[in-house]
Design a protein around this motif. Structure first.
Motif, PDB file in Angstrom:
ATOM      1  N   GLY A   1       0.814  -1.216   0.000  1.00  0.00           N
ATOM      2  CA  GLY A   1       0.000   0.000   0.000  1.00  0.00           C
ATOM      3  C   GLY A   1       0.843   1.259   0.000  1.00  0.00           C
ATOM      4  O   GLY A   1       0.364   2.337   0.356  1.00  0.00           O
ATOM      5  N   LEU A   2       2.095   1.136  -0.382  1.00  0.00           N
ATOM      6  CA  LEU A   2       2.971   2.307  -0.400  1.00  0.00           C
ATOM      7  C   LEU A   2       3.105   2.894  -1.805  1.00  0.00           C
ATOM      8  O   LEU A   2       3.683   3.967  -1.992  1.00  0.00           O
ATOM      9  N   TYR A   3       2.558   2.167  -2.785  1.00  0.00           N
ATOM     10  CA  TYR A   3       2.739   2.613  -4.163  1.00  0.00           C
ATOM     11  C   TYR A   3       2.024   3.929  -4.401  1.00  0.00           C
ATOM     12  O   TYR A   3       0.961   4.179  -3.842  1.00  0.00           O
ATOM     13  N   ASP A   4       2.655   4.790  -5.214  1.00  0.00           N
ATOM     14  CA  ASP A   4       2.086   6.081  -5.584  1.00  0.00           C
ATOM     15  C   ASP A   4       1.838   6.971  -4.373  1.00  0.00           C
ATOM     16  O   ASP A   4       0.825   7.646  -4.269  1.00  0.00           O
ATOM     17  N   SER A   5       2.780   6.969  -3.418  1.00  0.00           N
ATOM     18  CA  SER A   5       2.660   7.894  -2.281  1.00  0.00           C
ATOM     19  C   SER A   5       4.045   8.442  -1.953  1.00  0.00           C
ATOM     20  O   SER A   5       5.047   7.774  -2.187  1.00  0.00           O
ATOM     21  N   PRO A   6       4.104   9.667  -1.448  1.00  0.00           N
ATOM     22  CA  PRO A   6       5.404  10.235  -1.071  1.00  0.00           C
ATOM     23  C   PRO A   6       6.109   9.391  -0.014  1.00  0.00           C
ATOM     24  O   PRO A   6       7.345   9.336   0.018  1.00  0.00           O
ATOM     25  N   VAL A   7       5.322   8.711   0.841  1.00  0.00           N
ATOM     26  CA  VAL A   7       5.937   7.862   1.867  1.00  0.00           C
ATOM     27  C   VAL A   7       6.746   6.747   1.196  1.00  0.00           C
ATOM     28  O   VAL A   7       7.896   6.487   1.565  1.00  0.00           O
ATOM     29  N   GLY A   8       6.154   6.123   0.178  1.00  0.00           N
ATOM     30  CA  GLY A   8       6.846   5.056  -0.542  1.00  0.00           C
ATOM     31  C   GLY A   8       8.126   5.575  -1.176  1.00  0.00           C
ATOM     32  O   GLY A   8       9.185   4.946  -1.075  1.00  0.00           O
ATOM     33  N   VAL A   9       8.035   6.738  -1.814  1.00  0.00           N
ATOM     34  CA  VAL A   9       9.218   7.321  -2.451  1.00  0.00           C
ATOM     35  C   VAL A   9      10.283   7.627  -1.398  1.00  0.00           C
ATOM     36  O   VAL A   9      11.467   7.348  -1.585  1.00  0.00           O
ATOM     37  N   GLY A  10       9.829   8.177  -0.247  1.00  0.00           N
ATOM     38  CA  GLY A  10      10.774   8.495   0.831  1.00  0.00           C
ATOM     39  C   GLY A  10      11.487   7.253   1.328  1.00  0.00           C
ATOM     40  O   GLY A  10      12.702   7.260   1.537  1.00  0.00           O
ATOM     41  N   VAL A  11      10.733   6.151   1.483  1.00  0.00           N
ATOM     42  CA  VAL A  11      11.332   4.901   1.955  1.00  0.00           C
ATOM     43  C   VAL A  11      12.357   4.400   0.927  1.00  0.00           C
ATOM     44  O   VAL A  11      13.469   4.010   1.270  1.00  0.00           O
ATOM     45  N   MET A  12      11.948   4.470  -0.359  1.00  0.00           N
ATOM     46  CA  MET A  12      12.857   4.052  -1.420  1.00  0.00           C
ATOM     47  C   MET A  12      14.140   4.898  -1.396  1.00  0.00           C
ATOM     48  O   MET A  12      15.261   4.378  -1.472  1.00  0.00           O
ATOM     49  N   HIS A  13      13.970   6.201  -1.237  1.00  0.00           N
ATOM     50  CA  HIS A  13      15.144   7.085  -1.217  1.00  0.00           C
ATOM     51  C   HIS A  13      16.014   6.841   0.006  1.00  0.00           C
ATOM     52  O   HIS A  13      17.227   7.038  -0.040  1.00  0.00           O
ATOM     53  N   THR A  14      15.388   6.400   1.086  1.00  0.00           N
ATOM     54  CA  THR A  14      16.171   6.095   2.284  1.00  0.00           C
ATOM     55  C   THR A  14      17.180   4.989   1.989  1.00  0.00           C
ATOM     56  O   THR A  14      18.326   5.050   2.447  1.00  0.00           O
ATOM     57  N   THR A  15      16.767   4.011   1.205  1.00  0.00           N
ATOM     58  CA  THR A  15      17.716   2.940   0.897  1.00  0.00           C
ATOM     59  C   THR A  15      18.902   3.470   0.096  1.00  0.00           C
ATOM     60  O   THR A  15      19.988   2.912   0.160  1.00  0.00           O
ATOM     61  N   LEU A  16      18.673   4.551  -0.637  1.00  0.00           N
ATOM     62  CA  LEU A  16      19.795   5.143  -1.380  1.00  0.00           C
ATOM     63  C   LEU A  16      20.691   5.973  -0.458  1.00  0.00           C
ATOM     64  O   LEU A  16      21.906   5.988  -0.609  1.00  0.00           O
ATOM     65  N   ALA A  17      20.071   6.684   0.493  1.00  0.00           N
ATOM     66  CA  ALA A  17      20.831   7.616   1.331  1.00  0.00           C
ATOM     67  C   ALA A  17      21.440   6.929   2.547  1.00  0.00           C
ATOM     68  O   ALA A  17      22.472   7.370   3.070  1.00  0.00           O
ATOM     69  N   LEU A  18      20.798   5.835   2.994  1.00  0.00           N
ATOM     70  CA  LEU A  18      21.226   5.211   4.259  1.00  0.00           C
ATOM     71  C   LEU A  18      22.682   4.735   4.271  1.00  0.00           C
ATOM     72  O   LEU A  18      23.382   4.964   5.259  1.00  0.00           O
ATOM     73  N   PRO A  19      23.165   4.093   3.201  1.00  0.00           N
ATOM     74  CA  PRO A  19      24.570   3.662   3.244  1.00  0.00           C
ATOM     75  C   PRO A  19      25.516   4.817   3.556  1.00  0.00           C
ATOM     76  O   PRO A  19      26.429   4.675   4.369  1.00  0.00           O
ATOM     77  N   PHE A  20      25.255   5.970   2.941  1.00  0.00           N
ATOM     78  CA  PHE A  20      26.105   7.132   3.217  1.00  0.00           C
ATOM     79  C   PHE A  20      25.947   7.574   4.660  1.00  0.00           C
ATOM     80  O   PHE A  20      26.925   7.867   5.338  1.00  0.00           O
TER      81      PHE A  20
END
Lengths: 348, 272
Positions: free
Chosen positions: B135-154
């Motif tokens: 239920g995260l598709y097409d929501s800013p929350v889903g995008v934020g979670v996805m982006h977290t996986t990109l930013a978290l390693p750093f």
């Protein structure tokens, strides 16, 4: 104020044993130095007392209370770290007040005790500054003031002077002694510098590879080392050790006959300043003479073994010169050549 | 700078400085020029230093495009979520890496980096399916979670090195003087690491703000600004595209400008 009892403390880091069953008692108000070469376990022991390291076995009691399993903050102690660990984001005043604030002291008490500690260590002019704006010596003072401000029952110091330059160290040493004497705090002081330990401590515990070799007053330690290690480590230049043959309770050193323990071979220990020039006696060949101002340090050989002599400053023998010396009879220590332990029957 | 550098060294220094400034400023300048210069200026060469007929018409036109403001809002939502999650998860992980020797620490460090080894393009389909199920598709929350996986390693690796740079004695001193592990962290370690943490947070924000691909794949109607612009601007005239690009850069530059003092403060601590 409190006494400290260290009861059978053992510490192993995996297969490496840092301390093996160390026991000692530090009296209330006493200044004890833990002295030893690097890696002897002295800092580990201090950190176990502080609660920064967990012992493998044994107990630590402070003021009769078993603190073995308590975190550092519940042990009622303060500590001065080797590199000061003065908090860089706090002003000097807030650094000194840190322990009091954490203990929930009211503003009046904080102000009073901070002012006292600051006065004691002459850091009042810097109270509003940040540590980055202070010199090493000033930071050192802040670290000591921070520890004294909480008026601890026990003060632990881990090589607090080792990062200062020689002149400042001497000055700070004398000042520290004065401050701590008036505070009457039980102090444990870790150092590898034997002059520091001799100058500051009521008693010195000499540690060597995880064991206490000897605990004694500085004078007794110096005069009657219980092991060859202590004799060699305490005192600069170190004690001379000559392995000699004995026969029927006597030993012949060139033209000198001394009463000796009844063994075939023993080690004669004598301090460099306790070898006196004489008409006859032990033959000593000078290799190097170093005029030190207050005395002349002679390095050479006797009985084919290396010997150092602290001679009066007007003595200037040439290299290669041969002379006779006699050890002062009441200053001789006899040691076992195998174990290095002092032979008890000849201890004064 | 040393007291009196030779003229040669000084020239070299100034040239380097100029090149560095140009590297950053020339692209921004060109985009700004395209944005305010009007349609005529875009295809002209050489370009004038200052456009004679400058106007904010393109910028205004761009801001009037339906959906830009709501897309901006989604972008901010996603970026703030990404920033918050990166800090909340990254700092404990970084602290653990810096302070504790635990089994698998090296492997963990590697794994953290490995997450960046998988291209988002390959993961796009399973991610979309997974997000629809959650239920995260097409929501800013889903995008934020996805982006977290990109930013978290750093966030993890940068904060680990931040904490490593803070001597352990500070913490030990805090423990001795009455702090528990938690209060020592809050009163001593955190204030010392704060400038670096702020930089990490901004970095996470900017990563999310600039990310296009995942945002385009994971949203349909609730697009973040970059994803929205990608779909809308493709059909717009060139100078409006420039206006969009310019307005996208502005928040990042402003953000960095505002926190630059803290970034420098971080170097101050690191050099001690």
């Amino acid at each position: 104020m409190a006494d400290i009892v260290i009861d059978g403390i053992r510490k192993a880091f995996g297969p490496v044993v840092a301390l093996e069953s160390v026991s000692l008692r530090i009296a209330d108000g006493e200044f004890l130095a833990l002295l030893g070469p690097s890696g002897c376990g002295k800092t580990t022991l201090l950190r176990i007392i502080a609660g920064l390291e967990t012992q493998t076995e044994g107990r630590v009691l402070i003021g009769g209370r078993d603190v073995s399993d308590l975190p550092p903050r519940k042990r009622g102690l303060a500590m001065v770290f080797q590199n000061y660990a003065v908090f860089p984001h706090l002003t000097v005043r807030e650094n000194v007040a840190f322990g009091l604030r954490m203990a929930g002291a009211d503003a009046v008490r904080v102000d009073r005790q901070v002012a006292r500690a600051a006065e004691l260590l002459h850091i009042e002019p810097y109270l509003t500054r940040y540590p980055a704006q202070l010199s090493g010596g000033q930071r050192q003072r802040v670290a000591v003031a921070r520890a004294l401000a909480v008026e601890p029952a026990v003060l632990l110091m881990d090589e607090p002077l080792s990062n200062l330059d020689a002149l400042l160290r001497l000055e700070m040493r004398a000042e520290l002694k004065g401050v701590l004497q008036s505070a009457g705090t039980t102090t444990v002081y870790v150092t590898h510098d034997q002059t520091e330990a001799m100058g500051l401590a009521d008693r010195i515990a000499v540690l060597h590879s995880g064991r206490i070799e000897q605990i004694d007053t500085p004078a007794a330690l110096y005069r009657h080392p219980r092991t060859r290690f202590v004799g060699g480590f305490v005192g600069s230049p170190p004690m001379n050790f000559l392995t000699v043959q004995t026969a029927s309770g006597q030993t012949m050193l060139d033209g000198l006959t001394l009463a000796a323990p009844g063994r075939e071979r023993v080690v004669l220990g004598v301090r460099p300043e306790d070898l006196e020039p004489a008409e006859s006696g032990l033959a000593f060949t000078v290799r190097v003479a170093e005029p030190m101002g207050s005395h002349t340090l002679l390095t050479g050989e006797a009985l084919g073994q290396p010997v150092r002599i602290v001679a009066p400053s007007d003595w200037r023998p040439a290299p290669g010169e041969r002379m006779f010396v006699r050890p002062r009879p009441d200053r001789i220590v006899w040691l076992d050549p195998e174990t290095g332990a002092a032979l008890e029957e000849h201890l004064a | 700078m040393s007291a009196r550098p030779g003229t040669g060294r000084r020239t070299l220094f100034l040239c380097g400085l100029g090149a560095l400034c140009a590297w950053t400023l020339v692209p921004i300048y060109l985009i700004a020029l395209g944005a305010i210069g009007g349609p005529g200026l875009i295809s002209r060469w050489p370009k004038p230093f200052w456009p004679e007929g400058s106007s904010l018409a393109a910028l205004r036109y761009f801001l009037d495009i339906a959906g830009v403001w709501s897309a901006t809002l989604y972008s901010v939502e996603a970026a703030v979520l990404c920033m918050a999650l990166s800090i909340l998860l990254g700092i404990p992980a970084g602290y653990a890496l810096a302070r504790f020797a635990f089994r698998g620490a090296v492997a963990f460090r590697l794994m953290v980096l490995m997450t960046r080894a998988f291209p988002v393009a390959i993961l796009a389909l399973p991610l979309t399916v997974g997000f629809i199920r959650l239920g995260l598709y097409d929501s800013p929350v889903g995008v934020g979670v996805m982006h977290t996986t990109l930013a978290l390693p750093f966030a993890v690796l940068v904060s680990a090195s931040l904490f490593q740079a803070i001597p352990h004695e500070f913490e030990e001193a805090a423990w001795v003087f009455g702090c528990s592990r938690v209060t020592a962290f809050l009163r001593v370690v955190l204030p010392l690491a704060l400038p670096g943490i702020a930089a990490t947070a901004i970095f996470a924000f900017v990563i999310s703000w600039n990310e296009v691909f995942a945002a385009s794949v994971l949203t349909v109607r609730h697009r973040t600004l970059t994803a929205y612009l990608l779909s809308v601007l493709a059909e717009s005239p060139l100078h409006v595209q420039f206006a969009g690009g310019f307005l996208l850069i502005v928040p990042s530059v402003l953000f960095i400008f505002l926190v630059r003092r803290h970034l420098f403060a971080m170097w101050g601590i690191a050099s001690k």
